[in-house]
Write a protein that holds these residues in place. Structure first.
Motif, PDB file in Angstrom:
ATOM      1  N   ASP A  15       0.806  -0.861  -0.167  1.00 29.13           N
ATOM      2  CA  ASP A  15       0.092   0.085  -0.025  1.00 29.13           C
ATOM      3  C   ASP A  15       0.898   1.086   0.090  1.00 29.13           C
ATOM      4  O   ASP A  15       1.815   1.666   0.880  1.00 29.13           O
ATOM      5  N   GLN A  16       0.543   2.154  -1.125  1.00 32.29           N
ATOM      6  CA  GLN A  16       1.466   3.112  -1.062  1.00 32.29           C
ATOM      7  C   GLN A  16       1.485   4.180   0.328  1.00 32.29           C
ATOM      8  O   GLN A  16       2.569   4.847   0.411  1.00 32.29           O
ATOM      9  N   ASP A  17       0.497   4.090   0.868  1.00 31.05           N
ATOM     10  CA  ASP A  17       0.494   4.748   2.285  1.00 31.05           C
ATOM     11  C   ASP A  17       1.505   4.200   3.441  1.00 31.05           C
ATOM     12  O   ASP A  17       1.921   5.066   4.272  1.00 31.05           O
ATOM     13  N   LEU A  18       1.783   2.899   3.153  1.00 25.34           N
ATOM     14  CA  LEU A  18       2.783   2.478   4.040  1.00 25.34           C
ATOM     15  C   LEU A  18       4.213   2.657   3.561  1.00 25.34           C
ATOM     16  O   LEU A  18       5.124   2.358   4.415  1.00 25.34           O
ATOM     17  N   CYS A  19       4.503   3.124   2.706  1.00 25.96           N
ATOM     18  CA  CYS A  19       5.733   3.550   2.004  1.00 25.96           C
ATOM     19  C   CYS A  19       6.414   4.545   2.935  1.00 25.96           C
ATOM     20  O   CYS A  19       7.443   4.523   2.773  1.00 25.96           O
ATOM     21  N   LYS A  20       5.847   5.371   3.694  1.00 25.59           N
ATOM     22  CA  LYS A  20       6.548   6.225   4.484  1.00 25.59           C
ATOM     23  C   LYS A  20       6.821   5.780   5.832  1.00 25.59           C
ATOM     24  O   LYS A  20       7.126   6.473   6.696  1.00 25.59           O
ATOM     25  N   TYR A  21       6.640   4.261   5.978  1.00 25.92           N
ATOM     26  CA  TYR A  21       6.882   3.706   7.328  1.00 25.92           C
ATOM     27  C   TYR A  21       7.796   2.574   7.071  1.00 25.92           C
ATOM     28  O   TYR A  21       8.052   2.187   5.816  1.00 25.92           O
ATOM     29  N   ARG A  22       8.018   1.893   8.108  1.00 29.96           N
ATOM     30  CA  ARG A  22       9.238   0.837   8.072  1.00 29.96           C
ATOM     31  C   ARG A  22       8.636  -0.240   9.071  1.00 29.96           C
ATOM     32  O   ARG A  22       9.382  -0.272  10.249  1.00 29.96           O
TER      33      ARG A  22
END
Length: 316
Positions: A15-22
């Motif tokens: 999910d692209q919104d998860l790309c700012k997380y790790r």
């Protein structure tokens, strides 16, 4: 610094919104507040006494804590910011009242958001991640960053043997003077009576709810928190109270060893290994508790706001 796990290394799509997380290998929840409250709510006392009153007196009155709501982050001059990715963020708002730092917090001087979960994974690493912003209400001239006293994140955990609060606080200001240092939950060697501001038989025991319990000292130290070594950090605040900047925060803990692992704020990582929270005896009826929480506190008689774009809780 944590390394990518096998699950993330072999992930084909995300999910692209998860790309700012790790996140760690198992995502427990991904709360995008454009989709609603996602189970987050403000904290209330236990209304179980006669006429739905609380059972015991406490020096800390939680009935007046500021509300938690969805917000488009609108300001009187700047207009609507929206969230980092979308329109709505989770907003914590205090009331326009504050006590001096060394006093018990005034009713309404904090706002507290909590998500009520229970554990389902084997003991091991857990992680809290979020993007957030903070500012006082734009109700007067000037730059008022020091109106924000503190904010933080934590897990309220109860396992087979102990209940404990494990988390981090950013102490921004004390009585109008900038401090800008990170602390972690760890109680001093005090009695339950000292912890509860001298109230006999208070429901809160040493180590629990350090957001508002534990004596505070003029230098910013408290009976509830311990300074993070090398934990001074200047955060991006901008040049006006109607402008917000989104900041990244990550807290990694280990529930098997009941210890801290690391804290990341922006691109700075603080090594917390060797530090541990204060363990207390289990409370009744909350076995398996795994509540993530956030809070903000003001330092002056004005409202301050804390915005969270989204939250990811993950584990192994």
């Amino acid at each position: 610094m944590t390394k990518p796990n096998a699950y993330m290394e072999h992930l084909v799509a995300m999910d692209q919104d998860l790309c700012k997380y790790r996140p760690l290998s198992r995502i427990i929840c991904h709360d995008d507040f454009d989709k609603g409250m996602c189970g987050w709510m403000d904290l209330h006392p236990n209304y179980v006494g006669k006429n739905f009153n609380t059972l015991r007196y406490s020096q800390v009155d939680k009935t007046q804590w500021g509300p938690v709501m969805l917000s488009s982050a609108s300001f009187r001059l700047a207009g609507t910011h929206g969230s980092m990715n979308g329109t709505y963020s989770l907003k914590l708002s205090t009331r326009p009242i504050a006590n001096g730092y060394t006093e018990a917090p005034a009713p309404g001087s904090l706002s507290h958001g909590i998500k009520r979960l229970t554990t389902h994974l084997p003991e091991g690493r857990r992680q809290f991640e979020m993007w957030y912003a903070y500012t006082p209400e734009q109700d007067r001239e000037g730059l008022s960053e020091e109106s924000v006293r503190a904010f933080g994140v934590f897990f309220d955990i109860q396992d087979e043997a102990h209940r404990y609060f494990i988390g981090a606080r950013y102490l921004n200001a004390v009585n109008g003077k900038a401090v800008k240092r990170w602390q972690v939950f760890r109680a001093a060697d005090v009695t339950d009576l000292e912890w509860a501001y001298g109230v006999e038989n208070d429901w809160c025991k040493r180590g629990i709810d350090a957001m508002w319990y534990g004596r505070r000292r003029p230098d910013g130290s408290t009976d509830g928190f311990e300074w993070v070594p090398g934990g001074s950090q200047e955060l991006c605040y901008n040049e006006s109270d109607d402008k917000i900047n989104w900041n990244y925060l990550r807290l990694l803990i280990d529930t098997k060893t009941r210890t801290y692992v690391e804290l990341q704020s922006g691109n700075t990582v603080f090594d917390l290994r060797g530090m541990a929270p204060t363990l207390t005896a289990p409370y009744a009826k909350i076995k398996g508790l795994f509540n993530p929480g956030i809070w903000v506190e003001n330092d002056q008689n004005r409202r301050v706001f804390f915005y969270v774009d989204s939250v990811v809780i993950s584990g192994e």
